[in-house]
Design a protein around this motif. Structure first.
Motif, mmCIF file in Angstrom:
data_model
loop_
_atom_site.group_PDB
_atom_site.id
_atom_site.type_symbol
_atom_site.label_atom_id
_atom_site.label_comp_id
_atom_site.label_asym_id
_atom_site.label_seq_id
_atom_site.Cartn_x
_atom_site.Cartn_y
_atom_site.Cartn_z
ATOM 1 N N SER A 1 45.237 38.059 52.368
ATOM 2 C CA SER A 1 46.545 38.608 51.990
ATOM 3 C C SER A 1 47.101 37.818 50.808
ATOM 4 O O SER A 1 47.036 36.584 50.810
ATOM 5 N N PRO A 2 47.603 38.500 49.750
ATOM 6 C CA PRO A 2 47.719 39.952 49.611
ATOM 7 C C PRO A 2 46.370 40.617 49.364
ATOM 8 O O PRO A 2 45.478 40.022 48.778
ATOM 9 N N ARG A 3 46.265 41.852 49.815
ATOM 10 C CA ARG A 3 45.014 42.584 49.719
ATOM 11 C C ARG A 3 44.716 42.958 48.281
ATOM 12 O O ARG A 3 45.607 43.390 47.544
ATOM 13 N N ARG A 4 43.454 42.786 47.879
ATOM 14 C CA ARG A 4 43.024 43.128 46.533
ATOM 15 C C ARG A 4 41.901 44.156 46.632
ATOM 16 O O ARG A 4 40.757 43.830 46.903
ATOM 17 N N ARG A 5 42.248 45.413 46.416
ATOM 18 C CA ARG A 5 41.279 46.493 46.570
ATOM 19 C C ARG A 5 40.099 46.352 45.613
ATOM 20 O O ARG A 5 38.978 46.776 45.928
ATOM 21 N N SER A 6 40.338 45.785 44.429
ATOM 22 C CA SER A 6 39.249 45.654 43.461
ATOM 23 C C SER A 6 38.111 44.820 44.025
ATOM 24 O O SER A 6 36.932 45.100 43.756
ATOM 25 N N LEU A 7 38.425 43.797 44.816
ATOM 26 C CA LEU A 7 37.378 42.941 45.375
ATOM 27 C C LEU A 7 36.576 43.674 46.444
ATOM 28 O O LEU A 7 35.343 43.590 46.469
ATOM 29 N N THR A 8 37.262 44.372 47.356
ATOM 30 C CA THR A 8 36.512 45.072 48.396
ATOM 31 C C THR A 8 35.669 46.198 47.805
ATOM 32 O O THR A 8 34.556 46.466 48.275
ATOM 33 N N ALA B 1 37.049 37.131 41.918
ATOM 34 C CA ALA B 1 37.577 36.414 43.078
ATOM 35 C C ALA B 1 38.329 35.150 42.685
ATOM 36 O O ALA B 1 39.077 34.595 43.504
ATOM 37 N N GLY B 2 38.150 34.695 41.447
ATOM 38 C CA GLY B 2 38.799 33.470 41.007
ATOM 39 C C GLY B 2 39.901 33.672 39.989
ATOM 40 O O GLY B 2 40.376 32.701 39.392
ATOM 41 N N GLU B 3 40.313 34.934 39.773
ATOM 42 C CA GLU B 3 41.353 35.210 38.795
ATOM 43 C C GLU B 3 42.343 36.217 39.352
ATOM 44 O O GLU B 3 42.118 36.800 40.421
ATOM 45 N N GLY B 4 43.428 36.416 38.637
ATOM 46 C CA GLY B 4 44.467 37.326 39.098
ATOM 47 C C GLY B 4 44.212 38.768 38.747
ATOM 48 O O GLY B 4 43.132 39.139 38.277
ATOM 49 N N ALA C 1 34.865 50.764 41.498
ATOM 50 C CA ALA C 1 34.676 49.345 41.192
ATOM 51 C C ALA C 1 34.598 49.158 39.695
ATOM 52 O O ALA C 1 33.862 49.845 38.997
ATOM 53 N N SER C 2 35.349 48.206 39.179
ATOM 54 C CA SER C 2 35.359 47.951 37.751
ATOM 55 C C SER C 2 35.769 46.537 37.499
ATOM 56 O O SER C 2 36.044 45.779 38.414
ATOM 57 N N SER C 3 35.834 46.132 36.254
ATOM 58 C CA SER C 3 36.193 44.764 35.888
ATOM 59 C C SER C 3 37.674 44.599 35.673
ATOM 60 O O SER C 3 38.091 43.783 34.864
ATOM 61 N N ARG C 4 38.470 45.368 36.387
ATOM 62 C CA ARG C 4 39.922 45.259 36.234
ATOM 63 C C ARG C 4 40.373 43.817 36.375
ATOM 64 O O ARG C 4 39.937 43.115 37.252
ATOM 65 N N ALA D 1 46.721 33.903 37.032
ATOM 66 C CA ALA D 1 46.353 33.127 38.218
ATOM 67 C C ALA D 1 46.168 34.040 39.416
ATOM 68 O O ALA D 1 46.635 35.186 39.448
ATOM 69 N N LEU D 2 45.474 33.527 40.424
ATOM 70 C CA LEU D 2 45.304 34.267 41.669
ATOM 71 C C LEU D 2 46.661 34.553 42.303
ATOM 72 O O LEU D 2 47.557 33.712 42.254
ATOM 73 N N PRO D 3 46.828 35.725 42.915
ATOM 74 C CA PRO D 3 48.079 36.001 43.626
ATOM 75 C C PRO D 3 48.257 35.037 44.789
ATOM 76 O O PRO D 3 47.284 34.661 45.441
ATOM 77 N N GLU D 4 49.482 34.635 45.030
ATOM 78 C CA GLU D 4 49.772 33.689 46.101
ATOM 79 C C GLU D 4 49.480 34.328 47.453
ATOM 80 O O GLU D 4 49.893 35.448 47.734
ATOM 81 N N GLY D 5 48.772 33.607 48.292
ATOM 82 C CA GLY D 5 48.524 34.086 49.641
ATOM 83 C C GLY D 5 49.694 33.786 50.550
ATOM 84 O O GLY D 5 50.495 32.893 50.288
ATOM 85 N N GLU D 6 49.810 34.534 51.607
ATOM 86 C CA GLU D 6 50.869 34.326 52.588
ATOM 87 C C GLU D 6 50.224 34.097 53.940
ATOM 88 O O GLU D 6 49.917 35.040 54.661
#
Length: 334
Positions: free
Chosen positions: A101-108, A159-162, A331-334, A306-311
């Motif tokens: 969390s927060p969910r990142r659809r691009s990764l899944t 996975a390592g960027e925003g 899936a793309s390089s968004r 930066a990566l989104p802050e997790g909660e």
């Protein structure tokens, strides 16, 4: 009618992986993709390409190799079983990315793209066996594995960027030079599969159909593209210095130069020692590492924040169902 939670949503309600765990899971998919490339080469170089005589079974009457098939059957079957390990690793990444969390659809979506690439390449591998190691199918099998490696590297980067809109770190001509490098490296890989399809290591001790080109001439073309890739890399290095680019892209180019130098040494060793199987295997590992470095160079020229802050402790919203195969195309390089 109330929404029914799928298993991934249930996991997300009970487990919140860290961003570092998601990145490590993404890196694990890269490592497994490299292992698949190398072990696939080991199957060919050990003449085990037809160690299992059919597919999806190993023999018409047995799912696993028999004692009569010897070491070749074990090698071929072992490589098939690595596909299961790869699927597990990709599955862990998909679950971790979904639960974060927060969910990142691009990764899944990128995770599901890897899964379906593995499934499609398993089918190509089966066709390879059923066609008696047709060299064109063998080449397609390797290129599909390279495609999987490409998506895995992209996933690791994402996975390592925003998730901000990409911000270019250098001017457009510099980025175009980098993508020209990617294209040249891609052509180098494709030509390398033709070298394999025409060369002496066919994958089986019996007579196997080969690509009808002069092996030495196509090898020379492969070498020519090596020099093109080296030249473009050096040109990109000096260009980045001239435009005072950030340190990260320049560091990535240096990493690529180091990998190319090591790969060049291995290439000359295998040429002057008569193409020993072990050295060719090391060369295949080097080709995968070079491709990873090339992709990292291209991706280092933009920034997505930066990566989104997790909660911690906050579950993913209910009712949001996971991407399926039909969503993989997103899936793309968004």
């Amino acid at each position: 009618m109330p929404n029914t939670l799928n298993p991934l949503e249930l996991i997300a309600r009970r487990w919140q992986p860290s961003a570092a765990f998601v990145r490590r899971a993404a890196l694990a998919t890269v490592v497994m993709a490299v292992i698949i490339v190398v072990t696939g080469g080991a199957v060919r170089l050990s003449q085990s390409g037809l160690g299992c005589s059919t597919w999806p079974k190993c023999t018409p009457d047995s799912l696993t190799p028999t004692a009569a098939m010897g070491i070749n059957g074990l090698i071929e079957f072992g490589n098939r079983m690595l596909t299961d390990v790869l699927c597990v690793v990709i599955g862990v990444f998909i679950i971790a990315a979904r639960a974060r969390s927060p969910r990142r659809r691009s990764l899944t979506r990128l995770g599901w793209a890897q899964f379906w690439l593995v499934m499609s390449n398993a089918v190509i591998g089966g066709i390879t066996v059923l066609t008696g190691l047709n060299p064109y199918i063998v080449s397609a099998h390797f290129l599909a594995a390279t495609g999987l490696l490409t998506v895995a590297v992209l996933t690791w980067k994402r996975a390592g960027e925003g998730d901000e809109e990409p911000h270019a770190l250098v001017a457009r001509p510099v980025r175009q030079l980098a993508w020209l490098l990617v294209a040249a490296a891609g052509a180098l890989t494709v030509i390398g599969t033709v070298v394999t399809g025409a060369g002496p290591h066919a994958g089986d001790a019996r007579k196997v159909h080969r690509i009808a080109v002069d092996w030495q001439e196509i090898t020379q073309l492969h070498v020519d593209f090596v020099y093109i890739v080296i030249g473009l890399t050096v040109a990109l290095w000096f260009t980045l210095r001239a435009v005072a680019a950030p340190a990260a892209p320049r560091r990535r180019v240096l990493e690529l130069l180091g990998c190319l130098a090591a790969q060049g040494v291995v290439g000359y060793v295998q040429y002057f020692t008569g193409l020993p199987e072990f050295v060719i295997g090391v060369h295949m590992l080097g080709s995968a590492l070079v491709w990873i470095c090339v992709l990292r160079v291209a991706m280092s020229l933009r920034d997505r924040g930066a990566l989104p802050e997790g909660e911690p402790g906050v579950p993913a919203p209910a009712g949001e169902h996971e991407a399926t195969g039909s969503q993989m195309a997103g899936a793309s390089s968004r």
